[in-house]
Design an enzyme around this catalytic site. Sequence first.
Site, short mmCIF file in Angstrom:
data_model
loop_
_atom_site.label_atom_id
_atom_site.label_comp_id
_atom_site.label_asym_id
_atom_site.label_seq_id
_atom_site.Cartn_x
_atom_site.Cartn_y
_atom_site.Cartn_z
N HIS A 124 0.87 -1.13 -0.07
CA HIS A 124 0.27 0.02 -0.10
C HIS A 124 0.80 1.21 0.11
O HIS A 124 2.02 1.49 0.60
CB HIS A 124 -0.99 -0.01 1.17
CG HIS A 124 -0.17 -0.03 2.37
ND1 HIS A 124 0.15 1.05 3.14
CD2 HIS A 124 0.05 -1.17 3.38
CE1 HIS A 124 0.74 0.69 4.47
NE2 HIS A 124 0.83 -0.62 4.48
N ASP A 125 0.33 2.27 -0.56
CA ASP A 125 0.73 3.66 -0.61
C ASP A 125 2.26 3.61 -1.40
O ASP A 125 2.98 4.76 -1.43
CB ASP A 125 1.06 4.11 0.48
CG ASP A 125 -0.46 4.31 1.35
OD1 ASP A 125 -1.16 5.09 0.81
OD2 ASP A 125 -0.58 3.61 2.35
N GLY A 142 4.94 -1.16 2.50
CA GLY A 142 4.34 0.02 2.55
C GLY A 142 5.16 1.30 2.40
O GLY A 142 5.96 1.50 3.13
#
Length: 259
Positions: A124-125, A142
Amino acid sequence: MSGAQRIHPTAIVDPAAELDTSVEVGAYAVIGASVKIGANTRIGPHAVIEGPATIGRDNRIFQFASIGADPQDKKYAGEPTSLEIGNGNTIREFVTINRGTAQDRGVTTLGDDNWVMACVHIAHDCLIGSHAIFANTTNLAGHVQIGDWVILGGCTQVHQFCKIGAHAMTGVSSVVLHDIPPFVMASGSSAQAHGINSEGLRRRGFSADRINAIRRAYRTLYRSGHTLQEAIAALRVEPGPDVAALVAFLEGATRGIVR
């Protein structure tokens, strides 16, 4: 396959998904709502794409990839986050790319013309540039940021929030716990710097003068005995856009740089 989109009859495509008429979808693939896929992209058998996600044109997503699933973050509580993939990427078997989280940008981004080999995980991200190569079983935690033309050797493991600058390269089975400046080759556990990626720069058309300037900057950073701040000060007065890019990266480093 049915219609101009060439969707296999066993594939499940949510009516709310938006696919260009030239998109191919293989057998038993699943494409969810809020997914947009651009022209000439091919989705392999059994691939799963969840949204919100936007995927550009001319991408090749191979069988069994999982694209756009919920982030693997215990803080995630169903907030509306997304995934953005550019154009011309190759995403091989069993690759997993998760959407963003509300605690960061809210979006995971993969640029253009990246080569993502089998079993790679992009968490994520993450913010990935263009023309990068991630060899098999590389894992990005992440919030990782990867510049253009980066090459990560097989089994490279990158700690959350690390940044890897443009044209950098890691060796096989490297464990990246700190930021890797642009142009630098690093390897080991934990990864340490081992010179500049001169061969990669030559292949990309860098002149001998540019490569020599980058090599001098590397020596200032790693072999002069300067502290990081002293090295940054010394590099600020050096000419050329490549050294300027290196300085900008160093000034924005958040986890320290590899030794």
